[in-house]
Design an enzyme around this catalytic site. Structure first.
Site: not given
Ligand code: HSE
Length: 316
Positions: A187, A131
């Protein structure tokens, strides 16, 4: 003797499910990635085909699959190299755990190929390293769901502790994935807008919803799960990043969804439907109309909770 070649299928996943930011995740029956691992003399070589392949780096240090493979080869002192062919079925950068699917597939594949005997928790820890390539952080919600399948709840990050539960059999999911270009650091950007401090009343609201959702999964009640999928903290901060967000929400609920939210860091939206009382394809179509009202077409489809990454073929 390690296997010569292993093929693994790993599912798309949706993280957060509203109030469960970085804690909840669910695996989807479709779409999925297929990863073929082949033993080679040395090094890690990556080949990518399928949906969105051209947007993904082939450099192992910048690639989800490559990072996982390098970490495992190093930690277990594996005397081999690996050719990794990722056939993308999960569109990158849309909030459906694309990088997590590839990472989980590689972790599960190497575990089988070299008979390492790792448990789910160890597989998740390796997959989470991937990730970093996409999000810059080792959040484990997508990878946990991609490894374990169904619903996962991360009850602790340090040390990593996961609770994995079945989903109610009447639970279906409507997905609308807008056809918009997202930046590579999407993200990170979506995490940067999240408030650092939370007023107590919002915290109370969210823990009520998150506790109700977990209870809903524990007792297998899709209505409680869907109706509790409301987030008052992260989602309001991210809504403006998603064109058509309010209309997609409104349309999904009017079409019979129990709840609707941003999938992971977006821009995909996900709705929960009880198949006994709702029509999931109709909800997905209504969500597509919502995105269209903002000028974006989307891939809208109905799916169900799915199982985790699994080996589908092995050549000794
Ligand atoms: N939990 C993470 C976010 C997932 O919402 O930033 C991102 O893939």
């Amino acid at each position: 003797m390690p296997a010569e070649q292993v093929t693994v299928k790993a599912p798309a996943t949706s993280a957060n499910l509203g109030p469960g930011f970085d804690v909840f995740g669910i695996a989807l029956e479709q779409p999925s990635d297929k990863v073929v691992l082949t033993a080679i003399r040395q090094g890690v070589k990556i080949q990518i085909s399928g949906i969105g392949a051209r947007t993904i780096s082939l450099t192992p240090e910048k690639n989800t699959a490559g990072l996982v493979a390098k970490a495992m080869i190093n930690d277990f002192k594996l005397k081999t190299g690996l050719h990794i062919h990722v056939e993308k079925g999960v569109f990158p950068g849309k909030g459906l755990g694309s990088s997590a699917a590839s990472a989980a597939a590689v972790a599960v594949g190497i575990n089988t190929m070299f008979d390492l005997g790792l448990n789910s928790k160890q597989l998740i820890e390796y997959a989470a390293k991937g990730e970093i390539a996409s999000a810059g952080s080792e959040h484990a919600d997508n990878v946990s769901a991609a490894v374990c399948g169904n619903f996962v709840l991360i009850r602790s990050y340090h040390p990593l502790e996961i609770i994995n539960l079945e989903c109610p059999k009447d639970m279906e999911l409507a997905i609308a994935m807008p056809k918009m270009i997202t930046p590579p650091n999407k993200t990170e950007k979506a995490r940067a807008v999240i408030p650092k401090l939370v007023p107590l009343e919002k915290h109370v609201h969210n823990i009520g919803k998150v506790a109700a959702m977990a209870a809903g999964f524990a007792i297998g009640d899709v209505d409680i799960i869907g109706q509790s999928m409301i987030d008052g903290i992260v989602e309001p901060a991210r809504a403006s990043l998603i064109p058509g967000y309010s209309k997609v929400r409104e349309n999904a609920l009017n079409a019979g969804a129990l709840g609707v939210t941003i999938s992971g860091a977006g821009p995909t939206m996900i709705a929960i439907v009880n198949r006994k009382t709702g029509d999931t394809a109709k909800v997905a179509a209504a969500m597509r109309e919502g995105f269209l009202s903002a000028g974006y077409d989307s891939n809208a489809f109905a799916t169900k909770p799915g199982k985790g990454a699994c080996v589908v073929e092995m050549k000794k």
